[in-house]
Design a protein around this motif. Structure first.
Motif, mmCIF file in Angstrom:
data_model
loop_
_atom_site.group_PDB
_atom_site.id
_atom_site.type_symbol
_atom_site.label_atom_id
_atom_site.label_comp_id
_atom_site.label_asym_id
_atom_site.label_seq_id
_atom_site.Cartn_x
_atom_site.Cartn_y
_atom_site.Cartn_z
ATOM 1 N N GLU A 1 14.716 5.322 -4.529
ATOM 2 C CA GLU A 1 15.837 6.273 -4.473
ATOM 3 C C GLU A 1 15.948 6.952 -3.125
ATOM 4 O O GLU A 1 17.048 7.265 -2.665
ATOM 5 C CB GLU A 1 15.667 7.339 -5.562
ATOM 6 N N ARG A 2 14.797 7.180 -2.488
ATOM 7 C CA ARG A 2 14.830 7.898 -1.202
ATOM 8 C C ARG A 2 15.206 6.990 -0.043
ATOM 9 O O ARG A 2 15.491 7.480 1.056
ATOM 10 C CB ARG A 2 13.461 8.525 -0.936
ATOM 11 N N PRO B 1 14.047 -2.814 0.817
ATOM 12 C CA PRO B 1 12.948 -3.662 0.331
ATOM 13 C C PRO B 1 11.598 -3.215 0.889
ATOM 14 O O PRO B 1 11.500 -2.755 2.028
ATOM 15 C CB PRO B 1 13.311 -5.061 0.858
ATOM 16 N N ILE B 2 10.574 -3.355 0.069
ATOM 17 C CA ILE B 2 9.207 -3.098 0.530
ATOM 18 C C ILE B 2 8.608 -4.427 0.987
ATOM 19 O O ILE B 2 8.697 -5.430 0.279
ATOM 20 C CB ILE B 2 8.347 -2.491 -0.595
ATOM 21 N N VAL B 3 8.050 -4.410 2.184
ATOM 22 C CA VAL B 3 7.329 -5.565 2.727
ATOM 23 C C VAL B 3 5.842 -5.242 2.651
ATOM 24 O O VAL B 3 5.406 -4.209 3.173
ATOM 25 C CB VAL B 3 7.736 -5.831 4.193
ATOM 26 N N ALA B 4 5.081 -6.087 1.992
ATOM 27 C CA ALA B 4 3.659 -5.785 1.799
ATOM 28 C C ALA B 4 2.776 -6.849 2.434
ATOM 29 O O ALA B 4 2.908 -8.040 2.130
ATOM 30 C CB ALA B 4 3.351 -5.666 0.310
ATOM 31 N N ALA C 1 16.718 7.463 5.538
ATOM 32 C CA ALA C 1 17.652 7.422 4.403
ATOM 33 C C ALA C 1 18.012 5.978 4.036
ATOM 34 O O ALA C 1 18.219 5.656 2.873
ATOM 35 C CB ALA C 1 18.911 8.205 4.735
ATOM 36 N N SER C 2 18.066 5.120 5.048
ATOM 37 C CA SER C 2 18.418 3.725 4.754
ATOM 38 C C SER C 2 17.721 2.793 5.743
ATOM 39 O O SER C 2 18.352 2.177 6.606
ATOM 40 C CB SER C 2 19.939 3.553 4.829
ATOM 41 N N PRO C 3 16.396 2.695 5.641
ATOM 42 C CA PRO C 3 15.676 1.815 6.580
ATOM 43 C C PRO C 3 15.983 0.347 6.284
ATOM 44 O O PRO C 3 16.406 0.008 5.176
ATOM 45 C CB PRO C 3 14.205 2.126 6.274
#
Ligand SMILES: *Cc1c(COP(=O)(O)O)cnc(C)c1O
Length: 366
Positions: free
Chosen positions: A168-169, A174-177, A142-144
């Protein structure tokens, strides 16, 4: 000089023009009387090289103002530790969500688990990494603290062709790529990511330089154990010169960035890369002699693993390819078969030469 086409996955082919320019400047950079390797990183000559490289990379990827471009060392694997060490300081008990799409994300998962709780939100291991699990099925927290993706799996040949819509999920985590093997091969929206990182030796320059593009608000949250030389805050505050940066690698990367601009920028390269990949995949799909094991929507434009259906012909394929000047086509030892990496610096003629050879080989051995 021997003319070859080099399909190595990395360290990989660089634009000939760049190597020629570097050769001509090797002993005397711009009348300084010094090689770039001999310059103080704090002197005006190298500072100008550093500034231009940062500016050109910012232009090429339209990096927004609120992102820092950091030039680091440690490679992609180094970042597997450096990222959690830098992001987990404010919420050490939070979970990292990670998506397992191949060998490289697998390594990231193992390493991150040394620093934090990891939730493998999805894994394609059961499918032999032939696809990316559908985003709707990802088991996200829910909140990584953040969500880690490897957006191009260099060994398995699987690529994300869009950014997963998960904000939203995950409460906007943030996404780390890990973009090591396809950064600058296609247009991206940097603002969709919190952190983008990659080793230079696939699509940018020589091994030894690592690039991280980090949103401002994610800087300054390092765990106490984070070595100072890997603390993004210290590095950002010192303009990527907290310690001696990999100066020659930055110089070559800067020449590559200028070359990319002369080619018309990332959009123009992307069109070429699409053309190159289509040519090669069409060849693979047009015969039963060869096989791609990645499902069509997930196929990488940069790294194309493929198999000969009759694997007894592998050695002959590689030997004859070499005679045709087509080198470093052997697949990664963990998956076998063949792999053609067709990065920005691989011209269409190189892919055409490979396809011509593959068709000839297939007709001779069918
Ligand atoms: C090559 C690669 C790495 C590892 O890079 P090193 O510089 O060897 O640490 C990590 N991730 C991806 C996607 C890669 O292609």
């Amino acid at each position: 000089m021997t003319d070859i086409f080099n399909f190595s996955a990395g360290p990989a082919v660089l634009p000939k023009e760049v190597l020629q320019q570097a050769a001509s400047e090797m002993l005397d950079w711009h009348g300084s009387g010094m090689s770039v390797m001999e310059m103080s990183h704090r002197g005006p000559e190298f500072m100008s090289i550093m500034d231009a490289a940062q500016r050109d990379l910012r232009d090429l990827l339209s990096v927004p103002e609120n992102y820092q471009i950091l030039f680091l060392q440690g490679g992609g694997l180094g970042e597997n530790a450096i990222v959690p060490m830098n992001l987990m300081g404010s919420r050490p008990d939070a979970t990292i969500d990670m998506v397992h799409t191949g060998s490289w994300s697998g390594k990231s998962i193992q390493e991150a688990a040394k620093y934090a709780k990891v939730n493998v939100a999805a894994s394609a291991q059961g499918n032999g990494f032939s696809r990316i699990p559908d985003v709707s099925e990802w088991n996200l927290s829910a909140s990584p603290a953040y969500v880690h993706l490897c957006t191009n799996e260099t060994i398995d040949g699987v690529e994300f062709h869009s950014v997963p819509d998960i904000a939203e999920r995950t409460a906007g985590a943030p996404i780390v790529a890990d973009m090591s093997s396809h950064i600058l091969s296609r247009e991206i929206d940097v603002s969709a990511y919190g952190v983008i990182f990659g080793g230079a030796q696939k699509n940018i320059g020589p091994a030894g330089l690592t690039i991280a593009i980090v949103r401002d608000d994610l800087i300054g949250h390092a765990l106490p154990c984070c070595p100072s030389a890997f603390d993004w805050k210290k590095i950002a505050d010192n303009g990527s010169m907290y310690n001696t940066p990999p100066t020659y690698g930055i110089y070559i990367a800067g020449l590559v960035f200028q070359w990319l601009k002369r080619q018309g920028g990332v959009a123009a390269l992307e069109q070429r890369n699409i053309e190159k990949a289509q040519l090669l995949y069409q060849c693979l799909d047009s015969t039963d002699f060869y096989e791609s094991r990645v499902e069509v929507p997930f196929r990488s434009r940069m790294n194309v693993p493929f198999y000969l259906r009759d694997e007894r012909l592998n050695a002959a394929f590689l030997a004859e390819a070499r005679e045709h000047g087509l080198i470093q086509l052997k697949g990664h030892k963990s998956v076998g078969g063949m792999r053609a990496s067709i990065y920005n610096a691989m011209p269409l003629e190189g892919v055409q030469a490979l396809v011509d050879f593959m068709q000839e080989f297939a007709s001779q051995h069918s």
